[in-house]
Design a protein around this motif. Structure first.
Motif, PDB file in Angstrom:
ATOM      1  N   ASN A  20      -3.164  -1.230 -13.439  1.00  0.00           N
ATOM      2  CA  ASN A  20      -1.798  -1.510 -13.008  1.00  0.00           C
ATOM      3  C   ASN A  20      -1.698  -2.863 -12.307  1.00  0.00           C
ATOM      4  OD1 ASN A  20       1.037  -0.630 -12.578  1.00  0.00           O
ATOM      5  ND2 ASN A  20       0.449  -0.719 -10.432  1.00  0.00           N
ATOM      6  N   ALA A  21      -2.684  -3.201 -11.480  1.00  0.00           N
ATOM      7  CA  ALA A  21      -2.650  -4.480 -10.768  1.00  0.00           C
ATOM      8  C   ALA A  21      -2.700  -5.652 -11.745  1.00  0.00           C
ATOM      9  CB  ALA A  21      -3.819  -4.559  -9.784  1.00  0.00           C
ATOM     10  N   ALA A  22      -3.628  -5.595 -12.708  1.00  0.00           N
ATOM     11  CA  ALA A  22      -3.734  -6.683 -13.689  1.00  0.00           C
ATOM     12  C   ALA A  22      -2.441  -6.818 -14.492  1.00  0.00           C
ATOM     13  CB  ALA A  22      -4.915  -6.422 -14.619  1.00  0.00           C
ATOM     14  N   TYR A  23      -1.867  -5.679 -14.872  1.00  0.00           N
ATOM     15  CA  TYR A  23      -0.615  -5.679 -15.640  1.00  0.00           C
ATOM     16  C   TYR A  23       0.531  -6.275 -14.832  1.00  0.00           C
ATOM     17  CZ  TYR A  23       3.653  -3.650 -17.655  1.00  0.00           C
ATOM     18  OH  TYR A  23       4.921  -3.461 -18.161  1.00  0.00           O
ATOM     19  N   GLN A  24       0.671  -5.852 -13.583  1.00  0.00           N
ATOM     20  CA  GLN A  24       1.786  -6.326 -12.757  1.00  0.00           C
ATOM     21  C   GLN A  24       1.670  -7.818 -12.466  1.00  0.00           C
ATOM     22  OE1 GLN A  24       4.434  -4.706 -12.192  1.00  0.00           O
ATOM     23  NE2 GLN A  24       3.913  -2.544 -12.414  1.00  0.00           N
ATOM     24  N   ILE A  25       0.461  -8.294 -12.185  1.00  0.00           N
ATOM     25  CA  ILE A  25       0.273  -9.730 -11.944  1.00  0.00           C
ATOM     26  C   ILE A  25       0.616 -10.523 -13.197  1.00  0.00           C
ATOM     27  CG2 ILE A  25      -1.421 -11.536 -11.423  1.00  0.00           C
ATOM     28  CD1 ILE A  25      -2.934  -9.380  -9.758  1.00  0.00           C
ATOM     29  N   PRO A  40      -3.676  -9.133  -1.065  1.00  0.00           N
ATOM     30  CA  PRO A  40      -3.507  -7.683  -1.195  1.00  0.00           C
ATOM     31  C   PRO A  40      -2.902  -7.302  -2.541  1.00  0.00           C
ATOM     32  CG  PRO A  40      -1.704  -8.588   0.076  1.00  0.00           C
ATOM     33  CD  PRO A  40      -2.645  -9.745  -0.202  1.00  0.00           C
ATOM     34  N   LEU A  41      -2.772  -6.025  -2.765  1.00  0.00           N
ATOM     35  CA  LEU A  41      -2.041  -5.522  -3.930  1.00  0.00           C
ATOM     36  C   LEU A  41      -0.591  -5.283  -3.526  1.00  0.00           C
ATOM     37  CD1 LEU A  41      -4.614  -2.987  -5.423  1.00  0.00           C
ATOM     38  CD2 LEU A  41      -4.266  -5.390  -6.017  1.00  0.00           C
ATOM     39  N   GLY A  42       0.243  -5.044  -4.523  1.00  0.00           N
ATOM     40  CA  GLY A  42       1.655  -4.826  -4.246  1.00  0.00           C
ATOM     41  C   GLY A  42       2.287  -3.932  -5.283  1.00  0.00           C
ATOM     42  N   ILE A  43       3.592  -3.848  -5.230  1.00  0.00           N
ATOM     43  CA  ILE A  43       4.361  -3.129  -6.245  1.00  0.00           C
ATOM     44  C   ILE A  43       5.487  -4.028  -6.726  1.00  0.00           C
ATOM     45  CG2 ILE A  43       3.847  -0.866  -5.245  1.00  0.00           C
ATOM     46  CD1 ILE A  43       6.825  -0.896  -4.288  1.00  0.00           C
ATOM     47  N   ASN A  44       6.100  -3.641  -7.813  1.00  0.00           N
ATOM     48  CA  ASN A  44       7.249  -4.362  -8.351  1.00  0.00           C
ATOM     49  C   ASN A  44       8.514  -3.799  -7.715  1.00  0.00           C
ATOM     50  OD1 ASN A  44       9.201  -5.634  -9.852  1.00  0.00           O
ATOM     51  ND2 ASN A  44       8.146  -5.350 -11.814  1.00  0.00           N
ATOM     52  N   LEU A  45       9.111  -4.544  -6.811  1.00  0.00           N
ATOM     53  CA  LEU A  45      10.275  -4.056  -6.076  1.00  0.00           C
ATOM     54  C   LEU A  45      11.415  -3.627  -6.984  1.00  0.00           C
ATOM     55  CD1 LEU A  45      10.606  -6.536  -3.049  1.00  0.00           C
ATOM     56  CD2 LEU A  45       9.991  -4.118  -2.969  1.00  0.00           C
ATOM     57  N   GLU A  46      11.597  -4.358  -8.084  1.00  0.00           N
ATOM     58  CA  GLU A  46      12.717  -4.063  -8.978  1.00  0.00           C
ATOM     59  C   GLU A  46      12.643  -2.652  -9.563  1.00  0.00           C
ATOM     60  OE1 GLU A  46      12.241  -8.386  -8.508  1.00  0.00           O
ATOM     61  OE2 GLU A  46      10.854  -6.767  -9.047  1.00  0.00           O
ATOM     62  N   GLU A  47      11.424  -2.138  -9.689  1.00  0.00           N
ATOM     63  CA  GLU A  47      11.251  -0.796 -10.257  1.00  0.00           C
ATOM     64  C   GLU A  47      11.714   0.295  -9.290  1.00  0.00           C
ATOM     65  OE1 GLU A  47       7.208  -0.373 -11.428  1.00  0.00           O
ATOM     66  OE2 GLU A  47       7.322  -1.906 -13.011  1.00  0.00           O
ATOM     67  N   TYR A  48      11.945  -0.079  -8.025  1.00  0.00           N
ATOM     68  CA  TYR A  48      12.326   0.907  -7.013  1.00  0.00           C
ATOM     69  C   TYR A  48      13.747   0.687  -6.493  1.00  0.00           C
ATOM     70  CZ  TYR A  48       7.547   2.350  -7.322  1.00  0.00           C
ATOM     71  OH  TYR A  48       6.351   2.835  -7.807  1.00  0.00           O
TER      72      TYR A  48
END
Length: 388
Positions: free
Chosen positions: A21-26, A185-193
């Motif tokens: 997921n991290a590689a994909y999101q970056i 650090p790692l993160g999340i995609n804000l738009e998805e939330y």
């Protein structure tokens, strides 16, 4: 920039863990910023991924090359990649890229990438994702790997990414020059939330009553995740109106925890929805009351960030590297001990105001720091230093 990511597994194999997921999101965020992004990976997953053409699959604008592993079962049993065709392809194409981003380093794609990147003077960064030190499983094999390839892969990187200060110390322990270490650090995609599912959908699908509270684990069903501790602790919690949802794919530990559940007669209290992604995963997060990650070892908890985005409190063990900023801020931290964990669960189950406080703090922290919009800019700046 022309960017290449090298990672052992990639989407849609989210069950392989947070690295995917991290590689994909970056990579996806870099495409959105106008970069030309490719991914070299393998076709391995719990079941081998199948495509009409394993090469040049477009995923959200990312050019993904799924090299065929000679044996998917060897990959799953021994965590050994065998993507033979990748070697010649890397040799021919490595000069097409301005920079390479290697995710994890003890795998055959990393060996080949290091070899041809160094030979052609193409800079690369390395992100170990918590696997810097050779420990927990296959320690001797990892030590042998490091002597033959691993140390060179670490030392020749332009920069290495540490998720936390703890991981920075691990790089130093492995002999990496401190000037090369960047904390990212790692993160999340804000738009998805932005728009979460309506509450109640997950409960309805799995026969959970509206007034029942839900403890959620979200990750691989693997020994390292401490699910045996979670079952023992859950058994000690004195609340009949409580369910435990263990969401994720089996990585060799399901039968062990099923035996525990049977021993404690918890069959009607524990459910296994399998691997959930996208909206179905968000439905589980929205309907849970507490997110628990009881790991024996954990460098970061991306699923914990997703819970924070849904304003849920966390419970982690002290074995998680992010415990220092989680404790008494966005959740509670316990020893790797069933009594301590059950006490934390009971504390949050019985204190809705504290849960709301932790949930609000978590959402604010996600918006400020742990999201890919912020992190992608940091990564881009680090890439730039390698190109000068």
């Amino acid at each position: 920039m022309k960017i290449l990511h090298v990672v052992p597994s990639f989407v849609p194999c989210f069950s392989a863990g947070g690295v995917v997921n991290a590689a994909y999101q970056i990579a996806k965020k870099q495409v959105e910023q106008g970069h030309d992004v490719s991914v070299y990976t393998t076709d391995s997953c719990q079941e081998r991924l199948k495509f009409e053409n394993n090469y040049n699959v477009d995923r959200d604008g990312i050019k993904v090359f799924y090299f065929k592993n000679l044996s998917n079962s060897v990959k799953n049993r021994l965590t050994i990649d065998t993507p033979a065709s990748s070697i010649n392809y890397l040799k021919k194409t490595v000069n097409n890229f301005d920079i390479i981003h290697i995710h994890e380093h003890r795998h055959s794609l990393a060996i080949a990438t290091h070899r041809y990147a160094k030979k052609n003077n193409v800079p690369y960064v390395l992100q170990a994702h918590g696997s810097v030190l050779p420990f927990f499983q296959k320690e001797k094999l990892k030590e042998i790997f490091d002597k033959i390839w691993g140390f060179d892969i670490l030392y020749d990187a332009c920069k290495v990414f540490a998720l936390t200060e703890i991981e920075k110390r691990q790089y130093l322990e492995m002999g990496v020059d401190e000037s090369k270490i960047e904390i990212v650090p790692l993160g999340i995609n804000l738009e998805e939330y932005d728009k979460l599912p309506e509450p109640g959908k997950f409960k309805s699908k799995h026969g959970i009553q509206d007034d029942e509270k839900v403890i959620l684990f979200l990750g691989r069903i693997h020994e390292i995740k401490g699910l045996d501790l979670l079952i023992k602790s859950f058994n000690k919690v004195s609340n009949d109106n409580l369910k435990l949802a263990i969401v994720g794919g089996d990585y060799g530990f399901l039968s062990t925890i099923e035996e525990l559940i049977k021993d404690y007669k918890l069959e009607d209290k524990v459910l296994f929805p399998g691997v959930l992604i996208g909206k179905e995963k968000q439905e589980a997060l929205v309907d849970c009351d507490i997110f628990v990650m009881p790991s024996r070892y954990e460098s970061f908890t991306t699923s914990g960030l997703e819970a924070m985005a849904c304003k849920k409190p966390l419970i982690l063990t002290k074995n998680n590297h992010i415990h220092d900023w989680v404790n008494d801020n966005v959740g509670l931290v316990c020893d790797f001990d069933e009594n301590d964990l059950s006490k934390c669960i009971e504390t949050l189950i019985n204190d809705e105001e504290l849960c709301r406080e932790f949930g609000d703090n978590g959402q604010r922290l996600i918006q400020k720091k742990y999201n890919w919009n912020v992190i992608e800019k940091e990564i881009n700046g680090i890439y730039s230093t390698c190109l000068h």
